[in-house]
Motif scaffolding. Structure first.
Motif, PDB file in Angstrom:
ATOM      1  N   ASN A   3     -16.553  10.712 -18.856  1.00  0.00           N
ATOM      2  CA  ASN A   3     -17.994  10.852 -19.101  1.00  0.00           C
ATOM      3  C   ASN A   3     -18.712   9.504 -19.135  1.00  0.00           C
ATOM      4  O   ASN A   3     -19.937   9.464 -19.273  1.00  0.00           O
ATOM      5  CB  ASN A   3     -18.259  11.634 -20.387  1.00  0.00           C
ATOM      6  CG  ASN A   3     -17.733  10.930 -21.635  1.00  0.00           C
ATOM      7  OD1 ASN A   3     -17.060   9.904 -21.542  1.00  0.00           O
ATOM      8  ND2 ASN A   3     -18.029  11.494 -22.795  1.00  0.00           N
ATOM      9  N   THR A  15     -19.948   7.319 -16.991  1.00  0.00           N
ATOM     10  CA  THR A  15     -20.278   7.254 -15.566  1.00  0.00           C
ATOM     11  C   THR A  15     -20.906   5.920 -15.189  1.00  0.00           C
ATOM     12  O   THR A  15     -21.303   5.127 -16.052  1.00  0.00           O
ATOM     13  CB  THR A  15     -21.241   8.385 -15.200  1.00  0.00           C
ATOM     14  OG1 THR A  15     -22.455   8.191 -15.948  1.00  0.00           O
ATOM     15  CG2 THR A  15     -20.651   9.743 -15.539  1.00  0.00           C
ATOM     16  N   ALA A  16     -21.034   5.693 -13.898  1.00  0.00           N
ATOM     17  CA  ALA A  16     -21.689   4.479 -13.407  1.00  0.00           C
ATOM     18  C   ALA A  16     -23.142   4.421 -13.871  1.00  0.00           C
ATOM     19  O   ALA A  16     -23.658   3.349 -14.210  1.00  0.00           O
ATOM     20  CB  ALA A  16     -21.603   4.421 -11.884  1.00  0.00           C
ATOM     21  N   ASP A  17     -23.834   5.549 -13.887  1.00  0.00           N
ATOM     22  CA  ASP A  17     -25.221   5.574 -14.351  1.00  0.00           C
ATOM     23  C   ASP A  17     -25.315   5.204 -15.829  1.00  0.00           C
ATOM     24  O   ASP A  17     -26.212   4.453 -16.238  1.00  0.00           O
ATOM     25  CB  ASP A  17     -25.828   6.962 -14.129  1.00  0.00           C
ATOM     26  CG  ASP A  17     -26.123   7.245 -12.659  1.00  0.00           C
ATOM     27  OD1 ASP A  17     -26.166   6.277 -11.870  1.00  0.00           O
ATOM     28  OD2 ASP A  17     -26.284   8.429 -12.301  1.00  0.00           O
ATOM     29  N   ARG A  18     -24.410   5.729 -16.612  1.00  0.00           N
ATOM     30  CA  ARG A  18     -24.407   5.414 -18.044  1.00  0.00           C
ATOM     31  C   ARG A  18     -24.096   3.939 -18.273  1.00  0.00           C
ATOM     32  O   ARG A  18     -24.706   3.283 -19.117  1.00  0.00           O
ATOM     33  CB  ARG A  18     -23.380   6.287 -18.764  1.00  0.00           C
ATOM     34  CG  ARG A  18     -23.379   6.135 -20.274  1.00  0.00           C
ATOM     35  CD  ARG A  18     -22.370   7.062 -20.919  1.00  0.00           C
ATOM     36  NE  ARG A  18     -22.277   6.835 -22.346  1.00  0.00           N
ATOM     37  CZ  ARG A  18     -21.347   7.367 -23.138  1.00  0.00           C
ATOM     38  NH1 ARG A  18     -20.436   8.187 -22.615  1.00  0.00           N
ATOM     39  NH2 ARG A  18     -21.316   7.104 -24.430  1.00  0.00           N
ATOM     40  N   THR A  32     -24.690   1.455 -16.130  1.00  0.00           N
ATOM     41  CA  THR A  32     -25.842   0.675 -15.686  1.00  0.00           C
ATOM     42  C   THR A  32     -26.944   0.674 -16.730  1.00  0.00           C
ATOM     43  O   THR A  32     -27.525  -0.376 -17.044  1.00  0.00           O
ATOM     44  CB  THR A  32     -26.378   1.240 -14.350  1.00  0.00           C
ATOM     45  OG1 THR A  32     -25.378   1.111 -13.346  1.00  0.00           O
ATOM     46  CG2 THR A  32     -27.634   0.501 -13.907  1.00  0.00           C
ATOM     47  N   LEU A  33     -27.230   1.828 -17.293  1.00  0.00           N
ATOM     48  CA  LEU A  33     -28.261   1.925 -18.324  1.00  0.00           C
ATOM     49  C   LEU A  33     -27.885   1.087 -19.535  1.00  0.00           C
ATOM     50  O   LEU A  33     -28.725   0.373 -20.101  1.00  0.00           O
ATOM     51  CB  LEU A  33     -28.445   3.393 -18.727  1.00  0.00           C
ATOM     52  CG  LEU A  33     -29.510   3.685 -19.792  1.00  0.00           C
ATOM     53  CD1 LEU A  33     -30.890   3.284 -19.278  1.00  0.00           C
ATOM     54  CD2 LEU A  33     -29.496   5.167 -20.166  1.00  0.00           C
ATOM     55  N   HIS A  83     -28.213  -2.726 -18.740  1.00  0.00           N
ATOM     56  CA  HIS A  83     -29.607  -3.169 -18.632  1.00  0.00           C
ATOM     57  C   HIS A  83     -30.211  -3.451 -20.008  1.00  0.00           C
ATOM     58  O   HIS A  83     -31.157  -4.242 -20.119  1.00  0.00           O
ATOM     59  CB  HIS A  83     -30.445  -2.111 -17.916  1.00  0.00           C
ATOM     60  CG  HIS A  83     -30.419  -2.213 -16.425  1.00  0.00           C
ATOM     61  ND1 HIS A  83     -30.516  -3.408 -15.749  1.00  0.00           N
ATOM     62  CD2 HIS A  83     -30.297  -1.244 -15.459  1.00  0.00           C
ATOM     63  CE1 HIS A  83     -30.473  -3.193 -14.446  1.00  0.00           C
ATOM     64  NE2 HIS A  83     -30.330  -1.890 -14.243  1.00  0.00           N
ATOM     65  N   ASP A 119     -28.817  -3.449  -9.537  1.00  0.00           N
ATOM     66  CA  ASP A 119     -28.058  -2.196  -9.656  1.00  0.00           C
ATOM     67  C   ASP A 119     -26.812  -2.229  -8.782  1.00  0.00           C
ATOM     68  O   ASP A 119     -25.767  -1.676  -9.155  1.00  0.00           O
ATOM     69  CB  ASP A 119     -28.941  -1.006  -9.288  1.00  0.00           C
ATOM     70  CG  ASP A 119     -29.949  -0.663 -10.379  1.00  0.00           C
ATOM     71  OD1 ASP A 119     -29.795  -1.182 -11.508  1.00  0.00           O
ATOM     72  OD2 ASP A 119     -30.876   0.123 -10.106  1.00  0.00           O
ATOM     73  N   ASP A 120     -26.906  -2.863  -7.609  1.00  0.00           N
ATOM     74  CA  ASP A 120     -25.734  -2.967  -6.729  1.00  0.00           C
ATOM     75  C   ASP A 120     -24.641  -3.818  -7.391  1.00  0.00           C
ATOM     76  O   ASP A 120     -23.447  -3.492  -7.300  1.00  0.00           O
ATOM     77  CB  ASP A 120     -26.120  -3.587  -5.390  1.00  0.00           C
ATOM     78  CG  ASP A 120     -26.869  -2.607  -4.493  1.00  0.00           C
ATOM     79  OD1 ASP A 120     -26.812  -1.393  -4.781  1.00  0.00           O
ATOM     80  OD2 ASP A 120     -27.504  -3.060  -3.525  1.00  0.00           O
ATOM     81  N   LEU A 165     -23.074  -1.765 -10.156  1.00  0.00           N
ATOM     82  CA  LEU A 165     -22.175  -0.748  -9.625  1.00  0.00           C
ATOM     83  C   LEU A 165     -20.841  -1.383  -9.218  1.00  0.00           C
ATOM     84  O   LEU A 165     -19.766  -0.817  -9.477  1.00  0.00           O
ATOM     85  CB  LEU A 165     -22.816  -0.063  -8.415  1.00  0.00           C
ATOM     86  CG  LEU A 165     -22.002   1.078  -7.791  1.00  0.00           C
ATOM     87  CD1 LEU A 165     -21.784   2.204  -8.800  1.00  0.00           C
ATOM     88  CD2 LEU A 165     -22.709   1.612  -6.544  1.00  0.00           C
ATOM     89  N   TYR A 181     -18.945  -2.080 -12.387  1.00  0.00           N
ATOM     90  CA  TYR A 181     -18.407  -0.843 -12.948  1.00  0.00           C
ATOM     91  C   TYR A 181     -17.091  -0.459 -12.263  1.00  0.00           C
ATOM     92  O   TYR A 181     -16.085  -0.162 -12.922  1.00  0.00           O
ATOM     93  CB  TYR A 181     -19.423   0.281 -12.793  1.00  0.00           C
ATOM     94  CG  TYR A 181     -18.912   1.658 -13.175  1.00  0.00           C
ATOM     95  CD1 TYR A 181     -18.838   2.042 -14.512  1.00  0.00           C
ATOM     96  CD2 TYR A 181     -18.500   2.565 -12.195  1.00  0.00           C
ATOM     97  CE1 TYR A 181     -18.375   3.301 -14.867  1.00  0.00           C
ATOM     98  CE2 TYR A 181     -18.029   3.827 -12.536  1.00  0.00           C
ATOM     99  CZ  TYR A 181     -17.972   4.187 -13.875  1.00  0.00           C
ATOM    100  OH  TYR A 181     -17.503   5.428 -14.228  1.00  0.00           O
TER     101      TYR A 181
END
Length: 269
Positions: free
Chosen positions: A137, A139-142, A144-145, A148, A192-193, A196, A199
């Motif tokens: 759970n 994740t890459a989005d989590r 990144t957030l 940041h 973001d790249d 990622l 991550y």
């Protein structure tokens, strides 16, 4: 200091050997390594058995059949050894848990500890820790957030246990090298790249290090051929002056956020 891969390796190997085993004796040579009086510690453990060994960040959590737990943090210099008294290494032992003729030796707990808690006490103790970076759970989005929101250097953020749990000095450097990023970069200034890439490097390095047995310098038991196997695979950590595996230029050590850090100034940007 043992990090996520080392403790995950210990967890896997100890579950194979300790689950269901009854604790027949407990010896404490250093009272400061535990959090309750020695007689109480012995009374609560002897006759109990290990239901499961779990890892949380850099901790091991030994679940007992009385529903209480032992929480271990090895800190700097701490190691484990499982074997007979004759097999025990010539090292100072602070705590010993015996399982008939086999013993689990807690060695080098000058800064580390083995605490006895109820489940509620353990939860309160561990609640300050951040998310586990290898959980499905996370994740890459989590990631990144979360990154940041941090203003520190990558070095300081990656080793901050309240941000993410389990990464320390060694693997923060290995992750940054794999991602091609300098540990001195500011977390909230990465694209973001780049995040990622970081991550995927984090997940890859931690997976490879765990499968390789981490970098511990002593086997967990006689005939253990796994523990410590990743030490020779480290590409930058503690390799100042050695040639970079990518560009052949010498690796350097820099102090980043008051922490020693190793990197390649040519390959990492």
């Amino acid at each position: 200091m043992p990090e996520l891969p080392e403790m995950e390796n210990y967890k896997l190997l100890l579950n194979q050997r300790l689950v269901g085993r009854i604790i027949t004796d407990v010896q404490v040579e250093r009272e400061k390594s535990i959090n309750v009086p020695v007689p109480l510690f012995q009374h609560e453990l002897i006759g109990n058995s290990i239901r499961e060994v779990e890892r949380r960040a850099k901790h091991l959590v030994f679940h007992l059949n009385n529903s209480n737990v032992l929480v271990l943090h090895l800190m700097l210099g701490g190691i484990l050894f499982y074997g007979t008294e004759e097999e025990k290494p010539d090292r100072t032992v602070q705590v010993t848990l015996s399982f008939s003729k086999m013993n689990l030796y807690f060695i080098g707990l000058r800064l580390g500890y083995l605490h006895y808690y109820t489940p509620e006490e353990a939860d309160r103790f561990l609640q300050k820790l951040g998310p586990e970076p290898m959980r499905s759970n996370f994740t890459a989005d989590r990631f990144t957030l979360l990154m940041h929101k941090q203003s520190g250097t990558l070095k300081s953020v990656l080793v901050d246990q309240s941000v993410m749990a389990g990464i320390g000095n060694c693997y923060s450097d290995e992750i940054c090298f794999d991602a091609g990023l300098l540990p001195s970069r500011r977390s909230n200034q990465l694209t973001d790249d780049e995040l990622l890439r970081l991550y995927h490097s984090m997940r890859g390095v931690l997976t490879e290090a765990t499968q390789g047995g981490g970098y511990m310098d002593m086997p967990l038991f006689v005939e253990d051929r796994l523990t410590g196997g990743y030490d020779k695979q480290c590409k930058v950590y503690d390799r100042e002056g050695e040639p970079c595996v990518r560009c052949d230029r010498p690796l350097v050590r820099q102090d980043v956020s008051s922490k020693k850090s190793f990197c390649c100034l040519h390959c990492q940007r």
